[in-house]
Motif scaffolding. Structure first.
Motif, short mmCIF file in Angstrom:
data_model
loop_
_atom_site.label_atom_id
_atom_site.label_comp_id
_atom_site.label_asym_id
_atom_site.label_seq_id
_atom_site.Cartn_x
_atom_site.Cartn_y
_atom_site.Cartn_z
N MET A 180 39.21 49.25 31.41
CA MET A 180 39.13 48.40 32.59
C MET A 180 39.64 49.19 33.79
O MET A 180 40.55 50.00 33.68
N ASP A 181 39.01 48.96 34.95
CA ASP A 181 39.41 49.60 36.20
C ASP A 181 40.14 48.59 37.09
O ASP A 181 39.60 47.52 37.40
N PHE A 182 41.36 48.93 37.47
CA PHE A 182 42.17 48.09 38.36
C PHE A 182 42.24 48.78 39.72
O PHE A 182 42.88 49.83 39.85
N SER A 183 41.60 48.21 40.70
CA SER A 183 41.61 48.78 42.05
C SER A 183 42.91 48.42 42.76
O SER A 183 43.29 47.25 42.84
N ALA A 184 43.63 49.45 43.26
CA ALA A 184 44.91 49.22 43.95
C ALA A 184 45.19 50.42 44.86
O ALA A 184 44.54 51.46 44.77
N LYS A 185 46.15 50.25 45.74
CA LYS A 185 46.49 51.32 46.67
C LYS A 185 47.10 52.49 45.92
O LYS A 185 47.76 52.33 44.89
#
Length: 325
Positions: free
Chosen positions: A206-211
């Protein structure tokens, strides 16, 4: 008056008086006395072995025997109580503890089996109360054996409980990036469009988009197997071996907060979000492996999110969009 005895003298043709010798008289008297003594002794022995004649010693022994019988009866009552308590423990052991830890029950035949082979109670046979003593001894031996079996069973349960605690701590059960730090769930587990080739490709995590710099948390207890950038495509990444067949991978990090060989616990910060390696933007690529097979990480987020949050994440993760790596 004793009778006078005569004999016929054939030479003189006359009857003559028989004279008894003094030694013969003494012999007869002695024989009479010996016979009388023997008869008296036999009568005494017979009287001793009849219930109509008891010596003080016999009475004392009889009281002791009755006392022992009473003690054996009390012992058997106590063993009945022990049997009840032990049966309750065995029932809980088979139907609660062993069920919980998914292990087979110990059959009743095994718990209450006697002792085969040589007769262990032969020396107790042949007495008036042999049945009472032998049966009580058998019960004591069976209870002692049951206690040994139950003790070993509880040792096994304790070991399983410790392993269960270790298993529960090892399972990757939380989200690696907190919801408040997420921009979005960029991509889920399954077939997705590759951002570089645009072809459909199986996305193993899974890809978690975050800064960039967002903290990444270990999802379970384990040992850091690697923290480097030698694997193709993942950039800076971490692999944690949790035991019990579980392994997790965290990819595209900006920097590490752990090193290979380090023990970590669930919730420890192990690194920070980045965009290293084969990546189209800052995000965490997260994988879960069970027995060397990739599994859907979505199935493990029960440790730190609510039911409502889980439903939202599931919808986002199941969208067939484009992955970020």
């Amino acid at each position: 008056m004793a009778k006078v005895k005569y004999y016929f003298d054939s030479e003189n043709l006359a009857y003559r008086k028989i004279k008894t010798k003094i030694s013969t008289k003494f012999g007869v008297v002695a024989l009479f006395l010996v016979a009388s003594a023997l008869f008296g002794f036999l009568c005494f022995v017979v009287l001793l072995n009849t219930p109509f004649f008891e010596t003080p010693k016999d009475k004392l022994q009889a009281r002791e025997i009755e006392n022992y019988k009473l003690r054996y009866e009390i012992l058997n009552k106590r063993m009945n109580q022990i049997d009840e308590v032990l049966a309750d423990i065995e029932d809980r052991d088979n139907n609660i503890y062993r069920v919980y830890f998914n292990t087979s029950a110990i059959p009743s035949e095994q718990r209450k089996a006697g002792f085969g082979g040589v007769n262990r109670y032969k020396e107790l046979e042949g007495y008036n109360n042999s049945d009472l003593v032998i049966n009580t001894s058998k019960r004591v031996d069976v209870i002692a054996k049951e206690l040994v079996i139950q003790s070993k069973s509880l040792d096994e349960i304790l070991k399983l409980a410790k392993e269960k605690n270790n298993l529960l701590a090892a399972i990757p059960a939380i989200q690696p990036v907190r919801n408040e730090n997420l921009k979005q769930i960029a991509s889920g587990f399954g077939y997705r469009n590759d951002p570089f080739t645009k072809a459909r490709k199986f996305h193993e995590g899974m890809d978690f988009s975050a800064k960039t710099g967002t903290p990444i948390f270990s999802t379970g207890n384990g040992v850091v197997e690697r923290a480097d950038n030698t694997a193709s495509g993942y950039g800076n990444h971490i692999v944690i071996r949790h035991g019990f067949g579980y392994e997790t991978l965290y990819g595209h990090l900006s920097k590490y907060n752990c090193r290979a060989g380090q023990r970590v616990k669930r919730g420890d910060i192990i690194g920070y979000v980045g965009s290293t390696g084969r990546s189209e933007g800052p995000h965490l690529h997260y994988e879960v492996h069970k027995n060397d097979e990739v599994v859907n990480p979505l199935n493990f987020y029960y440790g730190n999110i609510s039911a409502a949050e889980y439903v939202i994440i599931t919808k986002l993760a199941n969208q067939e969009n484009q992955s970020l790596d």
